[in-house]
Structures are given as C-alpha cells and as structure tokens.
Design a protein around this motif. Structure first.
Motif, mmCIF file in Angstrom:
data_model
loop_
_atom_site.group_PDB
_atom_site.id
_atom_site.type_symbol
_atom_site.label_atom_id
_atom_site.label_comp_id
_atom_site.label_asym_id
_atom_site.label_seq_id
_atom_site.Cartn_x
_atom_site.Cartn_y
_atom_site.Cartn_z
ATOM 1 N N ALA A 109 -148.687 -24.988 -24.230
ATOM 2 C CA ALA A 109 -148.979 -23.580 -24.515
ATOM 3 C C ALA A 109 -147.879 -22.691 -23.949
ATOM 4 O O ALA A 109 -147.430 -21.738 -24.615
ATOM 5 C CB ALA A 109 -150.335 -23.187 -23.933
ATOM 6 N N LYS A 110 -147.417 -23.022 -22.717
ATOM 7 C CA LYS A 110 -146.327 -22.244 -22.133
ATOM 8 C C LYS A 110 -145.067 -22.360 -22.976
ATOM 9 O O LYS A 110 -144.362 -21.371 -23.204
ATOM 10 C CB LYS A 110 -146.047 -22.710 -20.702
ATOM 11 N N ALA A 111 -144.762 -23.582 -23.426
ATOM 12 C CA ALA A 111 -143.577 -23.788 -24.259
ATOM 13 C C ALA A 111 -143.709 -23.017 -25.570
ATOM 14 O O ALA A 111 -142.749 -22.392 -26.050
ATOM 15 C CB ALA A 111 -143.367 -25.275 -24.517
ATOM 16 N N GLU A 112 -144.895 -23.065 -26.154
ATOM 17 C CA GLU A 112 -145.123 -22.352 -27.414
ATOM 18 C C GLU A 112 -145.016 -20.841 -27.202
ATOM 19 O O GLU A 112 -144.418 -20.129 -28.018
ATOM 20 C CB GLU A 112 -146.511 -22.718 -27.960
ATOM 21 N N ILE A 113 -145.566 -20.365 -26.090
ATOM 22 C CA ILE A 113 -145.476 -18.925 -25.787
ATOM 23 C C ILE A 113 -144.011 -18.529 -25.590
ATOM 24 O O ILE A 113 -143.563 -17.497 -26.090
ATOM 25 C CB ILE A 113 -146.317 -18.583 -24.538
ATOM 26 N N GLU A 114 -143.248 -19.366 -24.871
ATOM 27 C CA GLU A 114 -141.828 -19.077 -24.646
ATOM 28 C C GLU A 114 -141.066 -19.059 -25.970
ATOM 29 O O GLU A 114 -140.224 -18.184 -26.203
ATOM 30 C CB GLU A 114 -141.225 -20.122 -23.693
ATOM 31 N N ALA A 115 -141.380 -20.036 -26.843
ATOM 32 C CA ALA A 115 -140.716 -20.074 -28.156
ATOM 33 C C ALA A 115 -141.070 -18.828 -28.964
ATOM 34 O O ALA A 115 -140.192 -18.219 -29.609
ATOM 35 C CB ALA A 115 -141.123 -21.340 -28.905
ATOM 36 N N GLU A 116 -142.355 -18.454 -28.935
ATOM 37 C CA GLU A 116 -142.771 -17.242 -29.659
ATOM 38 C C GLU A 116 -142.089 -16.010 -29.073
ATOM 39 O O GLU A 116 -141.671 -15.104 -29.795
ATOM 40 C CB GLU A 116 -144.294 -17.080 -29.598
ATOM 41 N N LYS A 117 -141.940 -15.992 -27.756
ATOM 42 C CA LYS A 117 -141.280 -14.874 -27.088
ATOM 43 C C LYS A 117 -139.817 -14.793 -27.523
ATOM 44 O O LYS A 117 -139.311 -13.700 -27.842
ATOM 45 C CB LYS A 117 -141.387 -15.072 -25.566
ATOM 46 N N GLN A 118 -139.137 -15.945 -27.539
ATOM 47 C CA GLN A 118 -137.737 -15.974 -27.973
ATOM 48 C C GLN A 118 -137.603 -15.537 -29.418
ATOM 49 O O GLN A 118 -136.690 -14.780 -29.779
ATOM 50 C CB GLN A 118 -137.138 -17.386 -27.783
ATOM 51 N N ASN A 119 -138.524 -16.015 -30.269
ATOM 52 C CA ASN A 119 -138.513 -15.604 -31.688
ATOM 53 C C ASN A 119 -138.726 -14.102 -31.805
ATOM 54 O O ASN A 119 -138.056 -13.426 -32.610
ATOM 55 C CB ASN A 119 -139.586 -16.347 -32.486
ATOM 56 N N ALA A 120 -139.671 -13.574 -31.018
ATOM 57 C CA ALA A 120 -139.946 -12.134 -31.076
ATOM 58 C C ALA A 120 -138.724 -11.343 -30.614
ATOM 59 O O ALA A 120 -138.353 -10.341 -31.231
ATOM 60 C CB ALA A 120 -141.170 -11.804 -30.220
ATOM 61 N N ILE A 121 -138.083 -11.812 -29.517
ATOM 62 C CA ILE A 121 -136.884 -11.117 -29.019
ATOM 63 C C ILE A 121 -135.773 -11.172 -30.069
ATOM 64 O O ILE A 121 -135.095 -10.170 -30.324
ATOM 65 C CB ILE A 121 -136.425 -11.740 -27.675
ATOM 66 N N ARG A 122 -135.599 -12.334 -30.687
ATOM 67 C CA ARG A 122 -134.579 -12.486 -31.727
ATOM 68 C C ARG A 122 -134.866 -11.535 -32.887
ATOM 69 O O ARG A 122 -133.963 -10.851 -33.397
ATOM 70 C CB ARG A 122 -134.552 -13.936 -32.212
ATOM 71 N N ASP A 123 -136.159 -11.497 -33.310
ATOM 72 C CA ASP A 123 -136.533 -10.603 -34.411
ATOM 73 C C ASP A 123 -136.281 -9.145 -34.030
ATOM 74 O O ASP A 123 -135.773 -8.358 -34.850
ATOM 75 C CB ASP A 123 -138.008 -10.792 -34.785
ATOM 76 N N ILE A 124 -136.628 -8.799 -32.793
ATOM 77 C CA ILE A 124 -136.423 -7.415 -32.344
ATOM 78 C C ILE A 124 -134.927 -7.100 -32.328
ATOM 79 O O ILE A 124 -134.498 -6.017 -32.766
ATOM 80 C CB ILE A 124 -137.062 -7.190 -30.957
ATOM 81 N N ARG A 125 -134.099 -8.039 -31.864
ATOM 82 C CA ARG A 125 -132.655 -7.823 -31.831
ATOM 83 C C ARG A 125 -132.105 -7.627 -33.241
ATOM 84 O O ARG A 125 -131.257 -6.766 -33.474
ATOM 85 C CB ARG A 125 -131.946 -8.989 -31.154
ATOM 86 N N VAL A 126 -132.602 -8.479 -34.159
ATOM 87 C CA VAL A 126 -132.146 -8.344 -35.549
ATOM 88 C C VAL A 126 -132.543 -6.981 -36.094
ATOM 89 O O VAL A 126 -131.739 -6.284 -36.740
ATOM 90 C CB VAL A 126 -132.712 -9.491 -36.411
ATOM 91 N N GLN A 127 -133.791 -6.583 -35.833
ATOM 92 C CA GLN A 127 -134.250 -5.286 -36.336
ATOM 93 C C GLN A 127 -133.474 -4.144 -35.686
ATOM 94 O O GLN A 127 -133.100 -3.174 -36.355
ATOM 95 C CB GLN A 127 -135.754 -5.124 -36.080
#
Length: 169
Positions: A109-127
């Motif tokens: 769950a921690k790994a999945e949360i971290e991956a989701e966090k990284q994806n969200a940060i990446r998406d925010i950076r792209v936006q």
C-alpha cells in the motif's frame, strides 16, 4: 413292675442287639458317615480356598482396573496438554502469518501510494508546464504585438545567447 424294670433276659438280649448294631455301625456306618463328613469338610475347605483366591483375584483386578484408569487419566491429561500446545502453536503460527501478511499489504500500500504520489506530481508538473507555456505564449503575443517589440526581443535574446556561448559581445 415289669414295665418299669426289665427282666435280665430282656436286658441281656437288648445289650447284645445294641452291641451288634453298634459294631455294624462302627464297621460299616461310621466310616461312611465320617468319610462323607470329611468329603464335605474338604469340599467346604476347597470352596473357602477358592473363594479366598477369587477375592484375591478380584482385589488384584480392582487394583489393575484402578491402575488402568489412572493411566488413562494421565494419558488423557497428556493428550489434552498436547492438543493445547498444538492449538497454541497453530494460533501463534496463524498470528505470525497474519502479521507478515499485514506487513506485506502495508508495504504494498505504501509503495502504491508513493507511485500514485509520483504520478500525481508528474501530472501536476506537466499541467504546470503546459499552463506556463500557454501563459508565456499569451504574454509574448501581447508584448510582441508590433514589429518593433519583436525586433527588440530578438536582439536581446541573440545578445544573451552570444554571451552564454562564450563569445564576446
């Protein structure tokens, strides 16, 4: 008076008859009677001996039964103890597996949360980059609305590029 005191002849014959009967009984009757009494006594003695032996056997059987019962109780206690130990071991093993599974699920769950966090940060950076580009494009369009502003900007940018290349201005 003859009725109360017998005559000597009668007394003689009565004594002889008594002695003959006594002799016959002594010779033939008493040995049979004493033999029967002895047989009866032997039978009774044998019966008493057998009854005593039976009582001893019964006492031994009772002791043996009590011993077997005690042994069965001890085995029952041992089996119950082993069953309790086995149950405790199974419960402990199950708890260990549950803790391991919980730790594994938590790390996943921690790994999945971290991956989701990284994806969200990446998406925010792209936006943010897209928005920055769009904002910059709009700002540049407004500032470069006439030809003179465009030429000044190009000159300034060329001057900066020349300085950063190491060429002399």
């Amino acid at each position: 008076m003859d009725l109360l005191i017998p005559s000597t002849g009668l007394l003689f014959w009565m004594t002889i008859t008594f002695l003959v009967v006594f002799f016959l009984l002594w010779k033939f009757g008493f040995p049979v009677i004493t033999g029967m009494v002895k047989e009866r006594q032997a039978f009774i003695d044998d019966s008493l001996r057998k009854a005593h032996e039976a009582n001893e056997r019964l006492a031994n059987i009772q002791k043996e039964g009590e011993s077997i019962l005690q042994e069965a109780r001890e085995k029952q206690a041992q089996i119950l103890k082993e069953a309790t130990d086995t149950r405790d071991a199974i419960v402990e093993k199950a708890q260990g597996k549950a803790h391991a599974e919980a730790a594994r699920l938590l790390s996943e769950a921690k790994a999945e949360i971290e991956a989701e966090k990284q994806n969200a940060i990446r998406d925010i950076r792209v936006q943010v980059a897209e928005l920055s580009v769009q904002i910059a494009e709009k700002v540049v369009r407004e500032r470069l609305s006439d030809d003179k502003k465009q030429m000044d900007l190009i000159s300034r940018l060329l001057d900066e590029v020349t300085v950063s290349d190491g060429s002399v201005k």
